[in-house]
Enzyme design. Structure first.
Site, PDB file in Angstrom:
ATOM      1  N   HIS A 103     115.157 -31.563 -41.523  1.00 18.39           N
ATOM      2  CA  HIS A 103     116.770 -32.551 -42.023  1.00 18.39           C
ATOM      3  C   HIS A 103     118.147 -32.125 -41.042  1.00 18.39           C
ATOM      4  O   HIS A 103     118.245 -32.752 -40.947  1.00 18.39           O
ATOM      5  CB  HIS A 103     116.736 -33.423 -43.329  1.00 18.39           C
ATOM      6  N   ASP A 133     109.585 -30.046 -44.224  1.00 15.31           N
ATOM      7  CA  ASP A 133     111.383 -30.332 -43.671  1.00 15.31           C
ATOM      8  C   ASP A 133     111.090 -28.443 -43.284  1.00 15.31           C
ATOM      9  O   ASP A 133     112.233 -28.292 -43.996  1.00 15.31           O
ATOM     10  CB  ASP A 133     111.509 -30.743 -45.301  1.00 15.31           C
ATOM     11  N   SER A 211     120.976 -26.229 -47.385  1.00 17.32           N
ATOM     12  CA  SER A 211     119.607 -26.985 -46.692  1.00 17.32           C
ATOM     13  C   SER A 211     119.488 -25.526 -46.197  1.00 17.32           C
ATOM     14  O   SER A 211     120.542 -25.419 -45.056  1.00 17.32           O
ATOM     15  CB  SER A 211     119.561 -28.218 -46.677  1.00 17.32           C
TER      16      SER A 211
END
Length: 364
Positions: A103, A133, A211
């Site tokens: 993402h 992901d 992230s």
């Protein structure tokens, strides 16, 4: 009364004179002021030394990921690069491969990687798995700059053990935070809408920009990839999630080899859970099988129609002894195996249970 007022007035006058001329009154300024003596600190605590060592060892492996996208100007036909977002990643090997979250780079037209020495390198996409992901990027940095992260394992993690996150929260590069494993076996929804199972929950501070960065154990080994936070405000709220390294170490090599995940399957079309619920069936009905595919070769029976009557096919109720009720559950269990491996499917056929061995094939 008049004498009392005079007395009070006299008292305050004398008090004021005393405050003004008091020889003991301290001046706010001192021309002889000197720095205070420094108190010796003593040795750092053991856990502090461990945290410092973990950061020194692993921060050179952590990178800053910047993604940009092309947009056309409002008053021009020229396309310009607009910053899309930032995130973290880490060096996987000395060939220049970088692991991050899908993402972080999913909507980007170009991606740049900033290394620990602040050098910037253009990255190309090697492969991605939206379901997990995860994404692998490639840069052409010299091997002297590439410090692959130390890989650990997640199968023996315990709730309560200490963990560390290194990343770039809010653009503040190479920031370390610590916490504990709050829970194991969590599930969150990936960008593809599919659930990611077995997630690590931690209270180590994870914010936007973390992230794709590593989650480390107290030995400084990679045990997960920081992926998401649970927060109404979008900022740290004490609940973060990481993809376990066992999944990372399975997915990343496949992305490097093939550019995508080679998923094992049985070569069959399965009914969705809405149909199963409407029919009152527990398990997953086989609607069709590919000719000469794994299910066909194993003797699994599809749903057919004869003389206007629908004859139900086999119903899969277990995969490798694990009960399944939905297509996603079957897919999750099959992903524990590799293409070419055998798996035992427990099926319901005409009301009786049977175990059938199936050799898994490639799902396109």
């Amino acid at each position: 009364m008049k004498s009392l007022s005079s007395f009070v007035l006299l008292f305050f006058v004398l008090l004021g004179v005393w405050l003004i001329f008091d020889p003991l009154q301290r001046s706010p300024l001192n021309p002889d002021a000197e720095p205070r003596a420094v108190t010796a600190r003593g040795d750092l605590a053991g856990d502090e030394l461990n945290t410092i060592e973990i950061f020194k060892k692993n921060s050179p492996s952590v990178v800053y990921v910047t993604s940009t996208t092309l947009r056309r100007g409002m008053f021009s036909l020229n396309a310009v690069e607009i910053p899309q977002g930032t995130g973290s990643g880490f060096v996987w090997d000395q060939e220049g491969r970088i692991v991050t979250n899908y993402h972080v780079i999913s909507d980007a037209n170009s991606v740049q990687i900033t290394m620990a020495d602040n050098s910037t390198w253009k990255a190309v996409l090697v492969g991605a798995s939206p379901d997990k992901d995860l994404a692998v990027l490639q840069i052409s940095a010299p091997k002297s700059l590439l410090r692959p992260i130390t890989v650990g394992e997640s199968i023996d993690l315990l709730v309560g053990q200490k963990v560390f996150a290194i990343g770039n929260p809010f653009g503040l590069d190479r920031t370390i935070t610590s916490g504990i494993i709050s829970a194991l076996g969590r599930q969150i929804k990936s960008v593809s809408g599919r659930l990611i199972h077995g997630m690590i929950q931690t209270d180590a501070a994870i914010n936007p920009g973390n992230s794709g960065g590593p989650l480390l154990d107290s030995a400084g080994r990679l045990i997960g990839v920081n992926t998401a936070i649970f927060s109404p405000s979008g900022a740290y709220a004490g609940i973060g999630f990481a993809v376990p390294v066992s999944e990372v170490n399975r997915v990343v090599p496949e992305l490097i080899k093939f550019g995508r995940i080679i998923r094992p399957g049985i070569g069959a079309t399965l009914a969705d859970e809405n149909l199963m619920e409407s029919m009152g069936i527990e398990g997953v009905l086989i609607l069709a099988v590919e000719k000469n595919g794994p299910a066909d070769l194993a003797g699994l029976r599809p749903t057919t129609q004869y003389a206007g009557e629908i004859i139900l096919g086999d119903i899969i109720v277990k995969v490798a002894s694990v009960p399944v009720l939905t297509y996603d559950e079957i897919r999750n269990e099959l992903e524990r195996f590799r293409v070419g491996e055998g798996v035992i499917l427990t099926i319901s056929r005409n009301g009786s249970l049977q175990d059938l061995p199936v050799t898994l094939g490639v799902v396109e």
